[in-house]
Write a protein that holds these residues in place. Structure first.
Motif, PDB file in Angstrom:
ATOM      1  N   PRO A 183      23.797   3.348  13.976  1.00 29.31           N
ATOM      2  CA  PRO A 183      24.277   2.962  12.648  1.00 29.31           C
ATOM      3  C   PRO A 183      25.553   2.126  12.719  1.00 29.31           C
ATOM      4  O   PRO A 183      26.282   2.163  13.717  1.00 29.31           O
ATOM      5  CB  PRO A 183      24.556   4.310  11.985  1.00 29.31           C
ATOM      6  N   HIS A 223      21.619  -0.289  10.226  1.00 25.71           N
ATOM      7  CA  HIS A 223      21.416   0.291  11.553  1.00 25.71           C
ATOM      8  C   HIS A 223      20.412  -0.570  12.309  1.00 25.71           C
ATOM      9  O   HIS A 223      19.632  -1.301  11.709  1.00 25.71           O
ATOM     10  CB  HIS A 223      20.962   1.750  11.484  1.00 25.71           C
ATOM     11  N   GLU A 264      20.625  12.078  12.768  1.00 22.19           N
ATOM     12  CA  GLU A 264      19.575  11.685  11.833  1.00 22.19           C
ATOM     13  C   GLU A 264      19.570  12.718  10.717  1.00 22.19           C
ATOM     14  O   GLU A 264      19.466  13.914  10.980  1.00 22.19           O
ATOM     15  CB  GLU A 264      18.232  11.675  12.565  1.00 22.19           C
ATOM     16  N   VAL A 265      19.693  12.255   9.473  1.00 23.64           N
ATOM     17  CA  VAL A 265      19.818  13.201   8.358  1.00 23.64           C
ATOM     18  C   VAL A 265      18.501  13.460   7.646  1.00 23.64           C
ATOM     19  O   VAL A 265      18.479  14.141   6.631  1.00 23.64           O
ATOM     20  CB  VAL A 265      20.898  12.740   7.346  1.00 23.64           C
ATOM     21  N   ALA A 266      17.411  12.942   8.158  1.00 23.14           N
ATOM     22  CA  ALA A 266      16.084  13.180   7.576  1.00 23.14           C
ATOM     23  C   ALA A 266      15.133  13.516   8.723  1.00 23.14           C
ATOM     24  O   ALA A 266      15.468  13.384   9.893  1.00 23.14           O
ATOM     25  CB  ALA A 266      15.604  11.946   6.820  1.00 23.14           C
ATOM     26  N   ARG A 279      15.968  15.701  12.015  1.00 24.39           N
ATOM     27  CA  ARG A 279      17.424  15.915  12.053  1.00 24.39           C
ATOM     28  C   ARG A 279      17.931  15.931  13.488  1.00 24.39           C
ATOM     29  O   ARG A 279      18.675  16.824  13.908  1.00 24.39           O
ATOM     30  CB  ARG A 279      17.815  17.175  11.300  1.00 24.39           C
ATOM     31  N   ASN A 311      25.870   1.824   3.937  1.00 25.24           N
ATOM     32  CA  ASN A 311      24.585   2.493   3.847  1.00 25.24           C
ATOM     33  C   ASN A 311      23.861   2.396   5.189  1.00 25.24           C
ATOM     34  O   ASN A 311      23.361   1.338   5.546  1.00 25.24           O
ATOM     35  CB  ASN A 311      23.733   1.876   2.734  1.00 25.24           C
ATOM     36  N   THR A 312      23.818   3.509   5.902  1.00 29.14           N
ATOM     37  CA  THR A 312      23.153   3.543   7.211  1.00 29.14           C
ATOM     38  C   THR A 312      22.029   4.580   7.233  1.00 29.14           C
ATOM     39  O   THR A 312      21.563   4.948   8.303  1.00 29.14           O
ATOM     40  CB  THR A 312      24.167   3.863   8.330  1.00 29.14           C
ATOM     41  N   TYR A 313      21.618   5.040   6.059  1.00 32.64           N
ATOM     42  CA  TYR A 313      20.577   6.061   5.960  1.00 32.64           C
ATOM     43  C   TYR A 313      19.344   5.638   6.748  1.00 32.64           C
ATOM     44  O   TYR A 313      18.954   4.482   6.684  1.00 32.64           O
ATOM     45  CB  TYR A 313      20.204   6.284   4.485  1.00 32.64           C
ATOM     46  N   PRO A 314      18.755   6.505   7.527  1.00 31.54           N
ATOM     47  CA  PRO A 314      18.964   7.948   7.659  1.00 31.54           C
ATOM     48  C   PRO A 314      19.879   8.345   8.825  1.00 31.54           C
ATOM     49  O   PRO A 314      19.887   9.493   9.239  1.00 31.54           O
ATOM     50  CB  PRO A 314      17.548   8.468   7.897  1.00 31.54           C
ATOM     51  N   HIS A 360      23.800   8.397  10.786  1.00 37.83           N
ATOM     52  CA  HIS A 360      25.241   8.278  10.597  1.00 37.83           C
ATOM     53  C   HIS A 360      25.941   8.754  11.860  1.00 37.83           C
ATOM     54  O   HIS A 360      25.358   9.443  12.699  1.00 37.83           O
ATOM     55  CB  HIS A 360      25.716   9.058   9.366  1.00 37.83           C
ATOM     56  N   ARG A 398      28.040  11.175  13.577  1.00 36.94           N
ATOM     57  CA  ARG A 398      28.427  12.578  13.369  1.00 36.94           C
ATOM     58  C   ARG A 398      29.887  12.763  13.729  1.00 36.94           C
ATOM     59  O   ARG A 398      30.582  13.596  13.182  1.00 36.94           O
ATOM     60  CB  ARG A 398      27.518  13.479  14.211  1.00 36.94           C
TER      61      ARG A 398
END
Length: 135
Positions: free
Chosen positions: A95, A15, A55-57, A60, A100-103, A105, A107
């Motif tokens: 991203p 990202h 954002e998954v962390a 959010r 692997n695009t953590y954190p 993605h 949606r």
């Protein structure tokens, strides 16, 4: 989807931060409120709301990507933060379409060049959701 369909501001891997107001403006909504806005927006657009980054962390956050320069056309309510042409630089994480695009993605599906969330419909949904919630 091929890489030719993707806008040039979407990275090939991982990202990257992109300056808002250049390739897109973004409207950010936190947590479950962002998911609720996306749910209603998807219903109104037959499941094709446009590019939305999650954002998954942390907070959010949900970022709704709208055409560049259009965020200033609306009075966004408290709870919706505008990232667009501004006095100071504002960056949004974008991203890659996969890997692997953590954190972060997508949606919804990664964007197609020239396709954005409709800012007028987004404004209506956000205003209805954030301005009419019970205290």
């Amino acid at each position: 989807m091929t890489s030719e369909d993707l806008p040039d501001w979407v990275p090939a891997s991982g990202h990257q931060l992109r300056l808002a107001g250049i390739h897109f403006d973004a409207i950010r909504v936190r947590g479950v409120r962002g998911e609720a806005v996306l749910h209603h927006l998807a219903r109104l657009t037959d499941g094709q709301p446009g590019p939305v980054v999650r954002e998954v962390a942390g907070g959010r956050w949900t970022y709704f990507l709208i055409p560049p320069g259009t965020s200033r056309d609306y009075d966004w309510p408290p709870g919706a933060t505008c990232f667009g042409p501004a006095v100071r630089d504002q960056y949004v994480g974008v991203p890659a379409p996969d890997g692997n695009t953590y954190p972060l993605h997508w949606r919804c599906d990664p964007p197609v060049a020239g396709v954005f969330v409709d800012p007028e419909v987004l404004h209506q949904v956000i205003t209805a959701q954030l301005c009419h919630e019970p205290e």
